[in-house]
Scaffold this motif. Sequence first.
Motif, PDB file in Angstrom:
ATOM      1  N   TYR A   1      -1.533  -5.261  12.152  1.00 18.13           N
ATOM      2  CA  TYR A   1      -0.614  -4.439  11.360  1.00 18.13           C
ATOM      3  C   TYR A   1      -1.233  -3.973  10.038  1.00 18.13           C
ATOM      4  O   TYR A   1      -0.687  -3.080   9.390  1.00 18.13           O
ATOM      5  N   LEU A   2      -2.337  -4.570   9.657  1.00 20.36           N
ATOM      6  CA  LEU A   2      -2.920  -4.294   8.355  1.00 20.36           C
ATOM      7  C   LEU A   2      -3.244  -2.810   8.132  1.00 20.36           C
ATOM      8  O   LEU A   2      -2.969  -2.270   7.046  1.00 20.36           O
ATOM      9  N   PRO A   3      -3.808  -2.100   9.127  1.00 17.47           N
ATOM     10  CA  PRO A   3      -4.089  -0.669   8.911  1.00 17.47           C
ATOM     11  C   PRO A   3      -2.843   0.135   8.546  1.00 17.47           C
ATOM     12  O   PRO A   3      -2.919   1.047   7.710  1.00 17.47           O
ATOM     13  N   PHE A   4      -1.692  -0.210   9.160  1.00 20.93           N
ATOM     14  CA  PHE A   4      -0.478   0.537   8.837  1.00 20.93           C
ATOM     15  C   PHE A   4      -0.060   0.318   7.392  1.00 20.93           C
ATOM     16  O   PHE A   4       0.271   1.280   6.679  1.00 20.93           O
ATOM     17  N   PHE A   5      -0.053  -0.949   6.939  1.00 23.54           N
ATOM     18  CA  PHE A   5       0.393  -1.224   5.577  1.00 23.54           C
ATOM     19  C   PHE A   5      -0.572  -0.657   4.531  1.00 23.54           C
ATOM     20  O   PHE A   5      -0.152  -0.223   3.462  1.00 23.54           O
ATOM     21  N   ILE A   6      -1.860  -0.634   4.862  1.00 23.02           N
ATOM     22  CA  ILE A   6      -2.830  -0.009   3.953  1.00 23.02           C
ATOM     23  C   ILE A   6      -2.585   1.497   3.888  1.00 23.02           C
ATOM     24  O   ILE A   6      -2.570   2.096   2.803  1.00 23.02           O
ATOM     25  N   ALA A   7      -2.377   2.113   5.063  1.00 22.81           N
ATOM     26  CA  ALA A   7      -2.122   3.558   5.108  1.00 22.81           C
ATOM     27  C   ALA A   7      -0.830   3.896   4.367  1.00 22.81           C
ATOM     28  O   ALA A   7      -0.773   4.892   3.628  1.00 22.81           O
ATOM     29  N   ALA A   8       0.220   3.071   4.555  1.00 20.72           N
ATOM     30  CA  ALA A   8       1.486   3.306   3.865  1.00 20.72           C
ATOM     31  C   ALA A   8       1.312   3.200   2.355  1.00 20.72           C
ATOM     32  O   ALA A   8       1.889   3.991   1.588  1.00 20.72           O
ATOM     33  N   LEU A   9       0.493   2.246   1.920  1.00 19.37           N
ATOM     34  CA  LEU A   9       0.230   2.081   0.489  1.00 19.37           C
ATOM     35  C   LEU A   9      -0.516   3.285  -0.071  1.00 19.37           C
ATOM     36  O   LEU A   9      -0.213   3.767  -1.170  1.00 19.37           O
ATOM     37  N   VAL A  10      -1.480   3.791   0.683  1.00 11.94           N
ATOM     38  CA  VAL A  10      -2.240   4.976   0.258  1.00 11.94           C
ATOM     39  C   VAL A  10      -1.304   6.175   0.092  1.00 11.94           C
ATOM     40  O   VAL A  10      -1.380   6.917  -0.893  1.00 11.94           O
ATOM     41  N   VAL A  11      -0.400   6.351   1.057  1.00 13.22           N
ATOM     42  CA  VAL A  11       0.568   7.458   0.981  1.00 13.22           C
ATOM     43  C   VAL A  11       1.487   7.279  -0.218  1.00 13.22           C
ATOM     44  O   VAL A  11       1.773   8.227  -0.958  1.00 13.22           O
ATOM     45  N   PHE A  12       1.952   6.055  -0.425  1.00 13.71           N
ATOM     46  CA  PHE A  12       2.849   5.766  -1.550  1.00 13.71           C
ATOM     47  C   PHE A  12       2.176   6.094  -2.885  1.00 13.71           C
ATOM     48  O   PHE A  12       2.767   6.745  -3.753  1.00 13.71           O
TER      49      PHE A  12
ATOM     50  N   ASN B   1      11.658  17.453  -6.688  1.00 14.59           N
ATOM     51  CA  ASN B   1      11.516  16.332  -7.609  1.00 14.59           C
ATOM     52  C   ASN B   1      10.529  15.347  -6.998  1.00 14.59           C
ATOM     53  O   ASN B   1      10.649  14.984  -5.827  1.00 14.59           O
ATOM     54  N   ARG B   2       9.558  14.905  -7.776  1.00 16.83           N
ATOM     55  CA  ARG B   2       8.536  13.977  -7.261  1.00 16.83           C
ATOM     56  C   ARG B   2       9.169  12.685  -6.740  1.00 16.83           C
ATOM     57  O   ARG B   2       8.718  12.121  -5.727  1.00 16.83           O
ATOM     58  N   VAL B   3      10.221  12.229  -7.396  1.00 17.51           N
ATOM     59  CA  VAL B   3      10.892  10.998  -6.960  1.00 17.51           C
ATOM     60  C   VAL B   3      11.445  11.176  -5.553  1.00 17.51           C
ATOM     61  O   VAL B   3      11.370  10.273  -4.717  1.00 17.51           O
ATOM     62  N   PHE B   4      12.001  12.364  -5.263  1.00 13.78           N
ATOM     63  CA  PHE B   4      12.520  12.648  -3.923  1.00 13.78           C
ATOM     64  C   PHE B   4      11.398  12.567  -2.882  1.00 13.78           C
ATOM     65  O   PHE B   4      11.583  12.035  -1.779  1.00 13.78           O
ATOM     66  N   THR B   5      10.233  13.108  -3.247  1.00 12.25           N
ATOM     67  CA  THR B   5       9.090  13.065  -2.327  1.00 12.25           C
ATOM     68  C   THR B   5       8.689  11.625  -2.031  1.00 12.25           C
ATOM     69  O   THR B   5       8.395  11.272  -0.873  1.00 12.25           O
ATOM     70  N   ILE B   6       8.679  10.798  -3.050  1.00 17.36           N
ATOM     71  CA  ILE B   6       8.343   9.376  -2.869  1.00 17.36           C
ATOM     72  C   ILE B   6       9.353   8.699  -1.943  1.00 17.36           C
ATOM     73  O   ILE B   6       8.982   8.033  -0.973  1.00 17.36           O
ATOM     74  N   VAL B   7      10.636   8.907  -2.241  1.00 15.60           N
ATOM     75  CA  VAL B   7      11.697   8.246  -1.473  1.00 15.60           C
ATOM     76  C   VAL B   7      11.701   8.727  -0.026  1.00 15.60           C
ATOM     77  O   VAL B   7      11.854   7.928   0.907  1.00 15.60           O
ATOM     78  N   VAL B   8      11.507  10.025   0.178  1.00 21.47           N
ATOM     79  CA  VAL B   8      11.494  10.584   1.539  1.00 21.47           C
ATOM     80  C   VAL B   8      10.367   9.966   2.361  1.00 21.47           C
ATOM     81  O   VAL B   8      10.558   9.580   3.520  1.00 21.47           O
ATOM     82  N   ASN B   9       9.189   9.854   1.763  1.00 18.44           N
ATOM     83  CA  ASN B   9       8.046   9.306   2.502  1.00 18.44           C
ATOM     84  C   ASN B   9       8.197   7.815   2.784  1.00 18.44           C
ATOM     85  O   ASN B   9       7.833   7.342   3.863  1.00 18.44           O
ATOM     86  N   VAL B  10       8.743   7.083   1.821  1.00 18.74           N
ATOM     87  CA  VAL B  10       8.987   5.648   2.052  1.00 18.74           C
ATOM     88  C   VAL B  10      10.001   5.459   3.177  1.00 18.74           C
ATOM     89  O   VAL B  10       9.809   4.634   4.077  1.00 18.74           O
ATOM     90  N   ALA B  11      11.088   6.244   3.146  1.00 16.95           N
ATOM     91  CA  ALA B  11      12.119   6.138   4.188  1.00 16.95           C
ATOM     92  C   ALA B  11      11.564   6.540   5.551  1.00 16.95           C
ATOM     93  O   ALA B  11      11.857   5.895   6.573  1.00 16.95           O
ATOM     94  N   GLU B  12      10.753   7.591   5.577  1.00 21.27           N
ATOM     95  CA  GLU B  12      10.173   8.033   6.850  1.00 21.27           C
ATOM     96  C   GLU B  12       9.256   6.959   7.433  1.00 21.27           C
ATOM     97  O   GLU B  12       9.322   6.642   8.626  1.00 21.27           O
TER      98      GLU B  12
END
Length: 248
Positions: free
Chosen positions: A22-33, A210-221
């Motif tokens: 699972y590590l590649p996914f969490f690293i990729a998610a962190l990079v996107v965040f 709004n940048r915050v919306f972009t962050i929240v949308v990507n985290v939720a996705e």
Amino acid sequence: MYFVNSKLLCFPLNLKKIPLTYLPFFIAALVVFVTTIFFEKGSLVYVKPLVFLALIYVYVRKANKYKLVYILSMLILFVNDTLVYSDFMRYFDAIAIVIALYYVFSMFLLKVFFTLKGVNLNTIFSFPVIISLVLISYLTYSITDLVLPHILDSLLFFGIIMISMISFVSMCFYVYITDKYSGNFRLFIVACCCLFVNALLPINEILYYNRVFTIVVNVAEMAGLYFFMEFLIKAKPQDLIRKEQSYF
């Protein structure tokens, strides 16, 4: 309403406890965040594919029998997000077709969990379900009312998005409330994330960025994609689990 044990919803935060698969996914998610926080949203075109590739990797490694449809669905999302973060309004019609394809493929993956046998109608038409339907209807109306004036030339494509999204969300809720598979709470989260993303994304891209919306949308996705993959990998019929428990 249906409630879920909050402990089950947490992503693994202790790196030592994260399985290497699972590590590649969490690293990729962190990079996107991090990208959504410090860089322009256009940068997501280059880093978001890491999430889809990581999900494919985890799915292929962990699923007993992986399905090509899931891999195709992730590649479709890669195309979708590339179009979204390149120019949402310019590519809106293409985005509608692509995201509808993703929902169709996802419903195909859920088809094996969908059954009408032994379904309790009292459960389906219970008060929490009715409330959920009312909320979904209100959300759909609100999005339509806000966005429609800006996409009058693409009404057909907007309708395609809404119909495919509602169909997928309804299927997730149905499998969840019939409670025939373990870990079905994951589909509840998937449906909620899907509704949230589809509500906030057009507002962010069409009406008010709004940048915050972009962050929240990507985290939720990413959360929705993670839990959907987890359900596909780990879901077992409740009857089979009871038999295994009684055997041991």
